[in-house]
Structures are given as structure tokens and as C-alpha cells.
Motif scaffolding. Structure first.
Motif, short mmCIF file in Angstrom:
data_model
loop_
_atom_site.label_atom_id
_atom_site.label_comp_id
_atom_site.label_asym_id
_atom_site.label_seq_id
_atom_site.Cartn_x
_atom_site.Cartn_y
_atom_site.Cartn_z
N TYR A 90 95.40 83.25 54.18
CA TYR A 90 94.64 82.03 54.48
C TYR A 90 95.17 81.34 55.74
CZ TYR A 90 92.37 77.50 53.69
OH TYR A 90 91.63 76.37 53.81
N ARG A 149 79.74 73.46 44.50
CA ARG A 149 79.50 73.52 45.94
C ARG A 149 78.46 72.49 46.33
NH1 ARG A 149 81.39 78.13 48.54
NH2 ARG A 149 82.40 79.63 47.15
N TYR A 157 88.82 85.25 44.29
CA TYR A 157 88.05 84.33 45.13
C TYR A 157 88.87 83.92 46.34
CZ TYR A 157 84.56 83.91 41.45
OH TYR A 157 83.58 84.19 40.53
N GLU A 158 88.15 83.49 47.39
CA GLU A 158 88.79 82.99 48.59
C GLU A 158 89.47 81.65 48.28
OE1 GLU A 158 85.25 82.70 50.72
OE2 GLU A 158 85.11 84.82 51.24
N ASP A 197 90.32 78.13 47.60
CA ASP A 197 89.60 76.91 47.21
C ASP A 197 88.10 77.10 47.09
OD1 ASP A 197 92.06 75.69 47.28
OD2 ASP A 197 91.75 74.71 49.21
N ASN A 198 87.62 78.36 46.89
CA ASN A 198 86.18 78.62 46.91
C ASN A 198 85.56 78.80 45.53
OD1 ASN A 198 84.50 79.72 49.71
ND2 ASN A 198 86.58 78.93 49.88
N ARG A 234 86.21 72.79 57.24
CA ARG A 234 85.50 72.02 56.23
C ARG A 234 85.91 70.55 56.28
NH1 ARG A 234 86.72 73.28 51.15
NH2 ARG A 234 88.37 74.81 51.46
N ASN A 247 76.64 74.88 50.69
CA ASN A 247 77.47 75.91 50.05
C ASN A 247 78.96 75.74 50.32
OD1 ASN A 247 77.35 78.05 48.20
ND2 ASN A 247 77.74 79.53 49.83
N ASN A 248 79.42 74.57 50.70
CA ASN A 248 80.84 74.31 50.87
C ASN A 248 81.42 73.83 49.54
OD1 ASN A 248 81.46 74.78 53.72
ND2 ASN A 248 80.00 73.11 54.10
N PRO A 249 82.62 74.30 49.15
CA PRO A 249 83.23 73.83 47.90
C PRO A 249 83.57 72.34 48.00
CG PRO A 249 84.76 75.20 49.13
CD PRO A 249 83.45 75.32 49.84
N SER A 267 86.67 77.41 55.82
CA SER A 267 85.91 78.34 54.99
C SER A 267 86.33 79.76 55.34
CB SER A 267 84.41 78.17 55.23
OG SER A 267 84.09 78.45 56.60
N GLU A 323 78.11 86.69 46.98
CA GLU A 323 79.58 86.68 46.84
C GLU A 323 80.16 88.05 47.18
OE1 GLU A 323 80.74 83.30 43.54
OE2 GLU A 323 80.47 85.37 42.86
#
Length: 907
Positions: free
Chosen positions: A588, A813, A805-806, A808-809, A658, A817-819, A651, A894
Motif C-alpha cells: 500500500y 461505499r 481486499y485492498e 480499507d476497501n 481519497r 464507489n469510494n469506501p 484508492s 471486484e
């Protein structure tokens, strides 16, 4: 002290320890003065101390047993002076008083000079650090002026061995600004070096001059030459020369001549083996260990090989050795016949009234495992001891027989037992003690009427009783045991000879140059007058080690009168400062690094300071931390922290920003170790957070953009029984934390945030650890706060949570589509950490969890599951970790899974 008619000084004591003669004169003087003293003891008035520098006034007066208002006890003063000299810092000491009542007392001390610094001057060629290492006189030691000439000669000799035979060395001691501290000045003129012009090898042509790491043109450093001879000797052993001799060597007119005798070359051949590798069998050959080859050693090698084959289930294995000797060579061949591999099919036990499985459990031979004939005699002895422990003193275990089925390649084991009658304890008594102590000692012995009688339990009971007395201060206690056997009942009588109880006297601390006496004294709970206990002393020593200030801690008893022992605590101080740095890569943050400087003995009080900086492509973080281990005079660690952080969340995989966070934070709180495994914490934190560049769909409230002040308190509990916090194999770690932000604390937002976690570790097999983890959290706003600020919301996904998962994803959302994070989360993990050797581990894992906007939204059907495989490599700072997690049920658009890089276990 000024003299006058009514203030006539009298010497109560004076001593100096430069010689035995001076010591004798002091004691004679002390005896004459004290014997002439009046019968009525004077009371101490004002106490003046002159010349004291390296110890506190409080410490010295405690050692001397002097205090204002206390009567002067000549015997105690005499003992106190002896005690004070145990510190090793005093050269002379005298105590004077006068005829007044109360009497004024003056304590005059002269301390020993100590080496505060070693300076290196002159054309010394070598580094100052190297010369300080070679010098026999070290910083921090007592200055021995009488050893300066010897130190000069020793250093000159070492320079000669390093190749500088004409070196001139002069050592002088210069005073410093601090009392009793000198600077040692080492002046060295190395002179011209001896240079190797040519190297010759005598005695063999196996090793040539070019094989050496010393070459023509090098300085004739004999330390280096000797190390090279050891290396060559080891190299020859590796080449199967089993008794090589490297040396002696000579140096004349620039020519270095080294004599080498490689000895005979040994060749070991093993033929006929297939089930056990040649490499394993060669380890059983002791020729290179003992550096000789003869018939006895060859026979030992055969026996060791056979034992290895037997342990692997080859009872019919045979090994035939053949030895051939020639000039300069020896060849030993072992011809192996392995035979059939046999497993133990069944173990039949007859003649026993005990459950057969209980006997099988203590045997080394096991049903279903490979049959080892060498274990039969061992198992017979084990069973014999087992029966005796159960009170069957006349039991006989007959020879263990085996029957081998060659076709089935199985062995049946027959064990025949003649038990005899069982002997039990009929009565137990303890004599020589008061009635109220008898019941306690019976409980300590752990023996009960009706228990099986055996000598091991009786002996253990005796030592438990002795141990209880020793830990209560009765160091010369003895316990006699009388046994009377009638039929199959035994009367056991313990007679206790208590001896004299020994109590603790004063505590003397030596070696604490930088650490204050108070720091050491407060860690030791044993006070004057308490019973002398070895067990407690060991615990005190362990506590001093845990401070992290000392490389060595010793506690020695010294007689201080009948039934009293002073404690001499000798410490060797270590380096209290440390610096660390590191660089790495994570999936990350990508490239990341840190640097840290810490010191754990500020002002000599074990106070700790830390500066740390962390940098990555996404974050800058700087931390200043201060820790006070004893807050308000109690063992209550206080910690204050100041933090600056500037980071951005992105992201993945697009790496679009973000939001950005800039944070200034200060926190302070206390920690309390309630038990060995339970700790409580209470912290206050104030932070100013500026959030910017927030994606529109991530904004849930007005607090998500702009500057926000958060003021909160956070109580928490932590329970930890792990055997290793970095890579545990057993134990539990669990915690509960509640963070409360309120306008009453001048916070601009109001919320309560609770998090709970628990992890447990179980070693299933030697190389497999089952690790389980569960975490959860719930938060809610109040008093006008409907949504938690962005920086306080829960997020999941990434290398430390749900790894499919990526970062914090996982979770709710926004429109783009942002968490967005949420006010509640739950997750768990299961890992099988499997060590495959050489520091590597393979870790299959299962992660599951999710995040919800509100606590009312929690639905178990929303839980997402991911599984995967990880690779670990052990390092001193924790395992390097690579994990690949796969989503078990993918959503629309996904990815199939995610790859993560990091340091440290996932939990």
C-alpha cells in the motif's frame, strides 16, 4: 569543624584501604576510642558530610546507620563503615563528633579516583576506539595509579604484535572539573611498521601462499596471522584432513614462514545404504571430533550407525567396517546391510492390575511406530520406576520379549509383570515445630495418608519443607526423615531442625555510575529486618534486569552480625542509548523507512525519551515520547507523546487520493500492571486534525472536511499471556478499549468508540501453530454528532485485516464507489503457521468480516470471506510477510484477490 572549648571533636571512626597496615591501624584506633567512650550513648545532632560526590547523603547515612535524633551506637558505626567500603568508591573515611548533647557529627570521605575519559593522542595509526579496546584500563573503572606503568608495557606489547615493535607509549592521568574524576591521556607514537615482503609455506604443498588472506606488502600483524592459521586449520579439516596442525610461524628479514602439517587425509566411504542418507550416517562417525582413527573409534562409529538404524525401525541392520592405511591417507569403508523395516504392531501386557494404556503411555515403544530394539531395556527400567512410584516396591518387570512377523514386517511386544503387594503411606507426622506450624508443613509436603509410598515423593516432600524454611530465612535448616514399615503401611516422620533465622540488614549498591541509588532501591521490595530468602532475591535480580539498564546484576550476602546479612547489589551498567533505522516496501505505502533514537536513563532515573520519524510515499510521521516509570512516587508508568502526521489515503489500484489528513496530537496517561498478565491504561488525548481533498462521496458529515479539534479520554484493559509478542506459539492476548470524546473536554465532536479484540495461539505440533483472532468495534455520536469524523471511523481490508481486499476497501461505499468507513465492524482470522525450516514458514489463512455505517445495520449475512496463502521469513524485527488473499464470493467489478507485503504477523 571549628574547634572551641565546648566543641571538642572526637574520632568515632576513620579508615582508608590502600593497604592492610592502614586497615589494621584504623581498627586499633577505633577500638581505643570506643573503649574509652562513656557508657551513656550520645544522641546525634547535626550531621555534616564533606567530600561526598558519587553517592547521595541519604544513601551514605543509611549505610552508616546514622540519623539525626538517633543514639550513636559505636558498634553499628563500626559495622557501617565496613559496609560503606563495600561500594568500592571510598579511599578514606572518618567520623568525628564532639562533647555536646546532642552531639554534632562530621563525616569526612575521600573517594577513589575514577577514569572519566580515555583520550588518545599522537601518531597512533590505529583508531582511538581500537586503542581503547587494547588498553587494560577502561573508562568508568577505579583509577589505579600503580598499574599505569604495566598498562603502558601491555599496550606496547600489543602494538608490537600488531606489527609496530618500535611503538612508544606514554600514559598520564589529568584532573577534570568533576571531583574524583580523571582523564587518562594515552600518547602513542607507533613508529615504522614491520612489512611482510615474502610468505613461505613449509611442511606441505597442499596450501600455497596465495591461499592465505595475508599477503606480501601487508603489515606483520600477528593477531591476523593467528586467525589465519585457525582458518587454514578448519579448511583442512573440511577437506578430510582429520588432525591438521597449523604453526608455528617465524618472521625474519621480512619473510613470514608458516609451518603446516595437514596430517593424514581421511576418506570415509559408506556403501549399501538407501533408507538413511550418507550425509546422516557420516554425522555418526566421530573421527573428526576426536582427531584419531583406531579400532575403538571405528567400533564406536559402527555402534552409533546401528543405533541410528534401530531408531528408524531396522532391527536387523548390520554394519561391517574395513580400514585401509597408506602413507598420508586412511580409508575407512562401512558396508551396510539394512534389512527389513519393522513397525510395532501390538504391545501385550500381562500380570498387571493397572490399565494397560497407562503403562503404554510411559513406554518409548509405541504401537504403530517403528520398532527400535534398543528401547526394550529402557522401557523395562521405566516401567519398574513407574510401579515403584505407585507403591509397588516388590514389583518385577521381566525381560521384554519381541516376536517379529517377517512377512508382515511387524513386531509384537510382550511385557510380563509381577506386581506384588502395594505399599501405602499409613501416617505422616512432623516433629520439632509448634502445633500451628505442623498443619502448614503437612500441606507443604503435599503427602497424604493413603498415597502410594515411594522414595522420590518422600525426598521431594523433604526438600519442599526445607525450601519453605529457607525462604523464611532459616538458611541452616535441616529435616530428618524416619520411615517405619509394618506390613504394607509406612509411617513417615519428618523431624525439623529449624536453626537460626537470618534477616536482611542494609542494602549496598555498587557499580551504578550513571544510575541513581534511588532507582535500584525502589525496585527491591526486601526491607531491613525481613527474612532472608533466596527465592525473593532471585526475583529482585530479575526485576533489576528488566529495567534494561544493566548488562549484569549480582546480589551477594555479607555477614553484618549474628543472624543478619547485608546485601551487596553489584551492577554493570550497559548502554542506555539506542538508535534504529530501517527501510522496506509494502503493497500500500510502497517504499517506506524509519529512524529512531532513544535513551532509557534520563537524569539517571530510568526515565525514557524517544524520537522517531517515519516516511513513506503516503505518509510522514514524527513522534516525541517521554516515559516516567514511577509517577508520583508510585510504580505507575506515565507516558506523554507528541505527534505530527501528514498522510494521504488512496484508492487501489488507481492510487487516486481519497483524502488527506494533517494531524497534531498530544496524549498523556498512566499504565498499571494489575497482575503479570493484566494491564490497565488511562490516557487523555488532544488532537487537531485538518482533512482536505476529500472525495465528495466520502463526506458523511460537516466534520469530514476542514479543521477539527478532538479531545478524549481512553481507558483500556489488556490481557497478555503470549510467550513471544513478535512470533507467539502459545498464549492469549485480548483487550478492551473505550474512547470518549466530549465537549466537556473542549472537543468539537462528541462520540463513544469501543473496540474489542482477542487472539489465541496453540502449538499443535512442533512446527505448526494454530492462530485465531477476533476483533470488533462499535461507535456512536451524541450531543449533536450524528456521524463520526472520517479519521475516527472504522475501515477494513488490507494486510492486517481481511487480506482478500485492498487497503480499507471492504465495507460501505459512496456514490462514486469510494469506501466511506462506518461506525461498526467485526472480523476474524484463522491461520496455520507452519515452519518449514531455515527461517521460512507457510501460512494458510481464512479472514472474514465487514464494516457497517451504523450499529443497527449489522447483519451476519453481510460477512465477507477470503482465504489465501502466506510466506514468512523470520528476522530479528519480526517476520517478513507476503500474503495473497482470494475473495470467496466476488462482487461486481471486484478483483479475484490481493497481494500484500509487510513486516510482522497479521495479528
Amino acid at each position: 569543624m571549628r574547634k572551641s572549648d565546648d566543641r571538642t571533636p572526637h574520632g568515632i571512626g576513620r579508615t582508608t584501604f590502600p593497604s592492610r597496615v592502614a586497615s589494621f591501624c584504623f581498627y586499633l584506633f577505633l577500638y581505643l576510642v570506643l573503649s574509652a567512650a562513656p557508657a551513656a550513648a550520645a544522641t546525634v545532632g547535626t550531621i555534616t558530610i564533606q567530600g561526598l560526590y558519587s553517592a547521595s547523603r541519604e544513601e551514605l547515612l543509611d549505610l552508616l546507620d546514622l540519623a539525626e535524633g538517633k543514639q550513636i551506637d559505636a558498634e553499628k558505626v563500626r559495622t557501617g563503615i565496613k559496609r560503606a567500603f563495600l561500594k568500592g568508591i571510598f579511599e578514606q573515611m572518618s567520623i568525628q563528633t564532639n562533647d555536646r548533647e546532642p552531639a554534632d557529627v562530621m563525616v569526612i570521605v575521600q573517594e577513589k579516583d575514577r577514569i572519566a575519559k580515555v583520550s588518545v593522542q599522537g601518531d597512533h595509526v590505529l583508531s582511538g576506539k581500537k586503542i581503547r579496546t587494547l588498553l587494560t584500563m577502561k573508562e568508568g573503572e577505579v583509577m589505579r595509579f600503580d598499574l599505569m606503568a604495566q598498562a603502558e608495557r601491555d599496550l606496547k606489547e600489543k602494538f608490537a604484535l600488531l606489527g609496530y615493535p618500535e611503538a612508544v607509549v606514554h600514559i598520564s592521568a589529568e584532573p577534570t572539573k568533576k571531583p574524583y574524576r580523571v582523564e587518562l591521556v594515552v600518547n602513542v607514537d607507533a613508529g615504522p611498521p614491520l612489512v611482510i615482503r615474502q610468505i613461505q609455506i613449509a611442511g606441505t604443498n597442499i596450501v600455497a601462499p596465495d591461499d592465505l588472506r595475508v599477503s606480501a606488502g601487508d603489515i606483520y600483524d600477528q593477531f591476523r596471522v593467528r586467525d589465519e592459521l585457525k582458518r587454514i586449520q578448519a579448511k583442512l579439516r573440511k577437506a578430510d584432513y582429520y588432525h591438521p596442525v597449523a604453526g608455528p610461524y617465524t618472521f625474519e628479514a621480512g619473510v613470514l614462514t608458516i609451518t603446516l602439517d595437514p596430517g593424514p587425509q581421511l576418506t570415509v566411504l559408506i556403501e549399501g545404504n538407501s533408507a538413511i542418507s550418507t550425509k546422516r550416517l557420516r554425522k555418526e562417525v566421530p573421527f573428526f571430533e576426536v582427531e584419531t582413527v583406531n579400532d575403538e573409534i571405528v567400533d564406536e562409529a559402527v555402534m552409533r550407525m546401528l543405533a541410528l538404524y534401530h531408531s528408524e525401525g531396522f532391527p536387523f541392520a548390520q554394519v561391517a567396517p574395513v580400514t585401509k592405511k597408506d602413507k598420508g591417507t586412511i580409508e575407512v569403508s562401512f558396508f551396510v546391510f539394512e534389512g527389513l523395516r519393522i513397525k510395532t504392531r501390538a504391545i501385550q501386557i500381562t500380570g498387571s492390575s493397572l490399565p494397560p494404556q497407562s503403562l503404554k503411555n510411559v513406554m518409548s515403544l509405541k504401537e504403530g511406530e517403528y520398532f527400535n530394539p534398543d528401547l526394550k531395556d529402557r522401557d523395562r527400567e521405566t516401567l519398574q520406576e513407574f510401579y515403584r512410584a505407585l507403591g509397588y516396591l516388590d514389583a518385577t518387570i521381566h525381560e521384554i520379549e519381541d516376536t517379529i512377523d517377517m512377512q508382515q514386517e511387524r513386531a509384537d511386544i510382550a511385557v510380563v509383570v509381577t506386581e506384588g503387594d502395594r505399599t501405602l503411606i499409613g501416617s505422616i507426622d512432623i516433629q520439632g515445630v509448634p502445633d500451628d506450624a505442623r498443619a502448614k508443613l503437612l500441606a507443604v509436603s503435599a503427602l497424604k495418608v493413603g498415597d502410594p509410598y515411594n522414595e522420590v515423593d518422600i525426598s521431594d516432600a523433604r526438600f519442599r519443607i526445607i525450601d519453605s524454611y529457607v525462604n523464611a530465612g532459616n538458611l541452616n535448616v535441616d529435616v530428618l526423615v524416619q520411615r517405619t514399615i509394618e506390613g504394607h503401611k509406612v509411617t513417615v516422620v519428618f523431624t525439623v531442625i529449624e536453626g537460626t533465622k537470618v534477616r536482611i540488614g542494609k542494602m549496598v549498591v555498587a557499580g551504578n555510575e550513571r544510575t541513581r541509588y534511588k532507582v535500584i532501591r525502589r525496585e527491591i521490595v526486601m526491607d531491613e529486618g525481613q527474612p532472608y530468602s533466596f527465592k525473593t532475591l532471585a526475583e529482585e535480580r530479575r526485576k533489576l534486569y528488566k529495567l534494561g539498564l544493566f548488562d549484569d546484576v549480582g546480589i551477594e550476602p555479607h555477614n553484618a552480625g549474628e543472624g543478619v546479612k547485608d546485601l551487596l547489589v553489584k551492577v554493570k551498567e550497559g548502554n542506555a542509548g539506542a538508535y534504529e533505522f530501517g527501510v522496506g516496501y509494502a503493497d500500500y505505502e510502497e517504499f517506506r523507512g524509519y529512524a529512531e533514537v532513544s535513551y532509557r536513563n534520563l537524569w539517571g532515573m530510568n526515565r525514557q525519551g524517544l524520537l522517531r520519524g517515519e516516511l513513506s510515499t503516503l505518509q510522514q510521521r514524527y513522534i516525541i515520547q517521554y516515559t516516567e516509570p514511577w509517577f508520583l512516587g508510585k510504580q505507575l508508568p506515565f507516558r506523554a507523546l507528541f505527534l505530527y502526521e501528514n498522510k494521504k489515503e488512496i484508492s487501489v489500484p488507481g492510487r487516486e487520493v481519497r483524502y488527506r489528513i494533517e494531524r497534531y496530537a498530544a496524549s498523556a496517561g498512566v499504565e498499571k500492571q494489575l497482575t503479570d498478565s493484566l494491564k490497565a491504561e488511562l490516557y487523555y488525548e488532544y488532537s487537531i486534525v485538518r482533512t482536505s481533498d476529500v472525495q465528495p462521496d466520502v463526506i458523511l458529515s460537516k466534520e469530514d472536511v476542514g479543521t477539527l479539534a478532538i479531545s478524549s479520554i481512553r481507558p483500556s484493559l489488556v490481557y497478555d499471556t503470549r510467550d513471544n509478542p513478535f512470533d507467539p506459539t502459545r498464549g492469549i492476548v485480548a483487550g478492551l478499549s473505550v474512547k470518549v470524546a466530549s465537549s466537556l473536554l473542549f472537543s468539537e465532536t462528541n462520540f463513544v468508540k469501543t473496540t474489542l479484540y482477542a487472539s489465541t495461539f496453540h502449538q499443535l505440533y512442533k512446527r505448526i501453530v494454530l492462530a485465531l483472532s477476533a476483533r470488533g468495534g462499535i461507535a456512536y455520536g451524541y450531543n449533536g454528532t450524528s456521524e463520526l469524523p472520517l479519521v475516527e471511523r472504522f475501515f477494513l481490508g488490507g494486510r492486517f485485516s481481511v487480506r482478500g481486499y485492498e487497503q480499507d476497501n471492504l465495507g460501505p461505499r459512496g456514490a462514486d464507489n469510494n469506501p466511506t468507513g462506518g461506525n461498526a465492524f467485526a472480523m476474524g482470522s484463522i491461520e496455520f503457521r507452519t515452519n518449514i525450516g531455515r527461517g521460512f514458514s507457510i501460512v494458510p489463512f481464512l479472514d472474514f468480516g465487514n464494516v457497517w455505517v451504523k450499529a443497527n445495520d449489522i447483519d451476519p449475512l453481510d460477512i465477507k470471506f477470503t482465504t489465501g496463502l502466506g510466506l514468512r521469513y523470520a528476522t530479528p524485527v519480526g517476520p517478513l510477510r507476503v500474503d495473497y488473499g482470494i475473495k470467496l464470493k466476488r462482487g461486481r467489478d471486484e478483483s479475484k484477490g490481493e497481494l500484500h507485503f509487510s513486516i510482522g504477523q497479521a495479528f
